[in-house]
Design an enzyme around this catalytic site. Sequence first.
Site, short mmCIF file in Angstrom:
data_model
loop_
_atom_site.label_atom_id
_atom_site.label_comp_id
_atom_site.label_asym_id
_atom_site.label_seq_id
_atom_site.Cartn_x
_atom_site.Cartn_y
_atom_site.Cartn_z
N ASN A 1 19.51 -23.47 -21.29
CA ASN A 1 18.84 -22.26 -20.83
C ASN A 1 17.99 -22.57 -19.61
OD1 ASN A 1 17.77 -19.43 -21.22
ND2 ASN A 1 15.86 -20.59 -21.20
N GLU A 2 18.23 -21.87 -18.52
CA GLU A 2 17.35 -21.94 -17.34
C GLU A 2 16.88 -23.37 -17.05
OE1 GLU A 2 14.09 -19.21 -17.51
OE2 GLU A 2 15.37 -17.48 -17.83
N GLU B 1 19.45 -12.73 -20.80
CA GLU B 1 18.05 -12.36 -21.01
C GLU B 1 17.62 -11.35 -19.97
OE1 GLU B 1 14.94 -15.40 -21.12
OE2 GLU B 1 16.25 -16.66 -22.33
N GLN C 1 9.93 -21.18 -29.59
CA GLN C 1 9.12 -19.96 -29.48
C GLN C 1 8.98 -19.19 -30.79
OE1 GLN C 1 11.43 -18.84 -25.70
NE2 GLN C 1 9.41 -17.98 -25.29
N ASP D 1 3.35 -24.42 -33.55
CA ASP D 1 3.39 -25.09 -34.87
C ASP D 1 3.93 -24.15 -35.95
OD1 ASP D 1 2.25 -27.21 -33.61
OD2 ASP D 1 0.39 -27.23 -34.78
N ARG E 1 21.28 -14.10 -29.85
CA ARG E 1 21.24 -15.36 -29.10
C ARG E 1 19.99 -16.13 -29.55
NH1 ARG E 1 18.99 -16.62 -23.40
NH2 ARG E 1 19.49 -18.83 -23.41
N TYR F 1 14.78 -11.06 -14.58
CA TYR F 1 13.66 -10.21 -15.01
C TYR F 1 13.07 -9.37 -13.89
CZ TYR F 1 13.32 -12.75 -19.47
OH TYR F 1 13.56 -13.26 -20.71
N HIS G 1 16.99 -25.14 -25.22
CA HIS G 1 16.04 -24.19 -24.63
C HIS G 1 14.69 -24.92 -24.52
CE1 HIS G 1 15.28 -19.66 -23.96
NE2 HIS G 1 14.14 -20.25 -23.65
N ASN H 1 20.25 -14.90 -16.60
CA ASN H 1 18.95 -14.36 -17.02
C ASN H 1 18.26 -13.80 -15.79
OD1 ASN H 1 19.47 -15.51 -19.49
ND2 ASN H 1 17.65 -16.82 -19.52
N HIS I 1 0.01 -30.23 -28.29
CA HIS I 1 -0.99 -30.95 -29.09
C HIS I 1 -1.86 -31.86 -28.22
CE1 HIS I 1 1.86 -30.47 -32.81
NE2 HIS I 1 1.15 -29.39 -32.56
C1 GBH Z 1 12.63 -16.81 -19.72
O1 GBH Z 1 12.20 -17.37 -18.51
C2 GBH Z 1 12.75 -17.85 -20.81
O2 GBH Z 1 14.10 -18.23 -21.01
C3 GBH Z 1 12.14 -17.44 -22.12
O3 GBH Z 1 11.98 -18.55 -22.93
C4 GBH Z 1 10.83 -16.72 -21.86
O4 GBH Z 1 10.17 -16.41 -23.04
C5 GBH Z 1 11.15 -15.47 -21.10
O5 GBH Z 1 11.85 -15.73 -19.94
C6 GBH Z 1 9.92 -14.68 -20.69
O6 GBH Z 1 9.14 -15.41 -19.80
O7 GBH Z 1 4.09 -19.02 -13.06
O8 GBH Z 1 4.74 -21.36 -12.82
O9 GBH Z 1 4.23 -20.48 -15.00
C7 GBH Z 1 12.08 -16.42 -17.45
C8 GBH Z 1 11.78 -17.09 -16.16
C9 GBH Z 1 10.33 -18.82 -15.42
C10 GBH Z 1 9.51 -16.65 -15.60
C11 GBH Z 1 8.91 -19.37 -15.39
C12 GBH Z 1 8.10 -17.16 -15.60
C13 GBH Z 1 6.64 -18.81 -14.88
C14 GBH Z 1 6.43 -19.77 -13.78
N1 GBH Z 1 10.41 -17.61 -16.18
N2 GBH Z 1 8.03 -18.37 -14.83
S1 GBH Z 1 4.74 -20.20 -13.64
#
Ligand code: GBH
Length: 495
Positions: free
Chosen positions: A187-188, A399, A39, A72, A97, A332, A142, A330, A59
């Site tokens: 990670n996740e 996170e 990222q 990229d 992290r 949100y 990740h 993690n 790509h």
């Molecule tokens: C985290 O995932 C990640 O670890 C991190 O890389 C990311 O940048 C950050 O959160 C913010 O998103 O609708 O099918 O596309 C958080 C959990 C899992 C939430 C995937 C969004 C999208 C599923 N994420 N989800 S979809």
Amino acid sequence: MDPNTVLFLLITLRSAFPEPIKRKFPENFRFGTATASYQVEGGWNEDGKGENIWDYYTHTYPDRIANQANGDIACNSYHKYLEDIVMLKDLGVHFYRFSLSWSRILPEGHTGKINQAGVDYYKNVIRALKQNGIEPYVTLYHWDLPQPLQEKGGWPNTDLMVDLFADYARLAFSLFGDQVKNWMTFNEAKQTCQLGYGYGVFAPGVQSNGIDSYKCAHTVIKAHAKAYHIYDEEFRASQKGRVSMVVDTDWFEPASDSDRDRKAAERKIQFNFGWYANPIYHPDGNYPQVMIDRVAKRSKKEGFEKSRLPEFTPEEIDYIKGTFDFFSLNTYTANMVKWSDDFPIGYVSYDGDISVVTYQDPSWNSSASSWLKVVPWGTRKLINWVDKTYNHPEIVITENGFSDDGELDDEGRIVYYQEYLSNILEAILEDGVNVTGYTAWSLMDNFEWLGGYTEKFGLYQVDFDDENRTRTPKKSADFYKKVVATRCLVDQCEN
Ligand code: GBH
């Protein structure tokens, strides 16, 4: 926006929530921020780095990413990491992290070929962090698998991947473990497995919902355990660090008080979170019983000879359980869950195996990401649930964060952090949950997977139209800096 509108918006945003708690975070509480290799780094093919599945995916299928974006160059942290460290230093955070790009260190994925430039890059990052008094918290994986390993089947190929991941982990411990004391293996992993090998929306884009996604998880959990044991047996005595695996989940709130809705919400969190958390963190180990039973029952009806969910042997259950030194979580947002009768047989899927209905309340404040609604009380409930379910572990929130369009005047993010941190602090002080650290996602705006550069999570803005990738602090950076310095979420704390 004129100042009155801003003020009005701020009052409206704030008034949706209770006042934040006026007490301080404990003295030993640790604050940090996070990023991940794909990222932010860029330098996708520089100095001997190999191709990974996100390089290949962006790509090969540019239309799957908003505005055909890719990583990229991203934030160009491969060249600008010293600027990142200046930002971290200015925030005053205790730790950073970040994740290692496997293919930057091992271009072919195996230890037969080591890319010294990649090793040097991470040594430089770690050294500069330590010189500035910032602890590196390092994630090994990740989501950016070396492409040559995907060509051999990737994570569903258990026999291949457990050993290759273990080799990579051992190499990382031996190269960086004198300086790195906090490790996260994955990670996740649910995103890797269910989005990568189930729905096929994330790299590598394999659609094998409820089949390969379960095999992938099986591999990841075993690979984590093997890496943990390697640390235990070969490194712990001399390096004295800690190892964990990051598991993520939303909070799932029952849609009503009925027994059925409550049962549905519990089933959902077991499938969503227990799938990865139970084998490692639960005192009994293994997958959640509800998952074992339901996948077996549906697989049978679907005509499969065996359950689509792979089985751990009793020896494996013992080997995997307890492979953690702290709980990395993690989270949100939240979802409501309603009971449903079993979805009809006919479409093999993880979602059919769960058979519940989820939705987000339309009254919840939104963000720039469709899935991310602002539900601070959900996090307090979640950490209490984790505390109870997994026998009072030490929890580090690895996170948590909020997306918008990237504006410098990011009141929405400030309210988000203030309210989530307030709920976390209440869980610590009033509920007795042992949360010892918090990580703001993210240090800076970066490549947000399928969202490309359209969903911004940073405390710092990055100008992606400028080849310098200029970083500018947002208002939330000042807010977070103050929280870290004072351990207080409001102007004046009581203690
Ligand atoms: C985290 O995932 C990640 O670890 C991190 O890389 C990311 O940048 C950050 O959160 C913010 O998103 O609708 O099918 O596309 C958080 C959990 C899992 C939430 C995937 C969004 C999208 C599923 N994420 N989800 S979809």
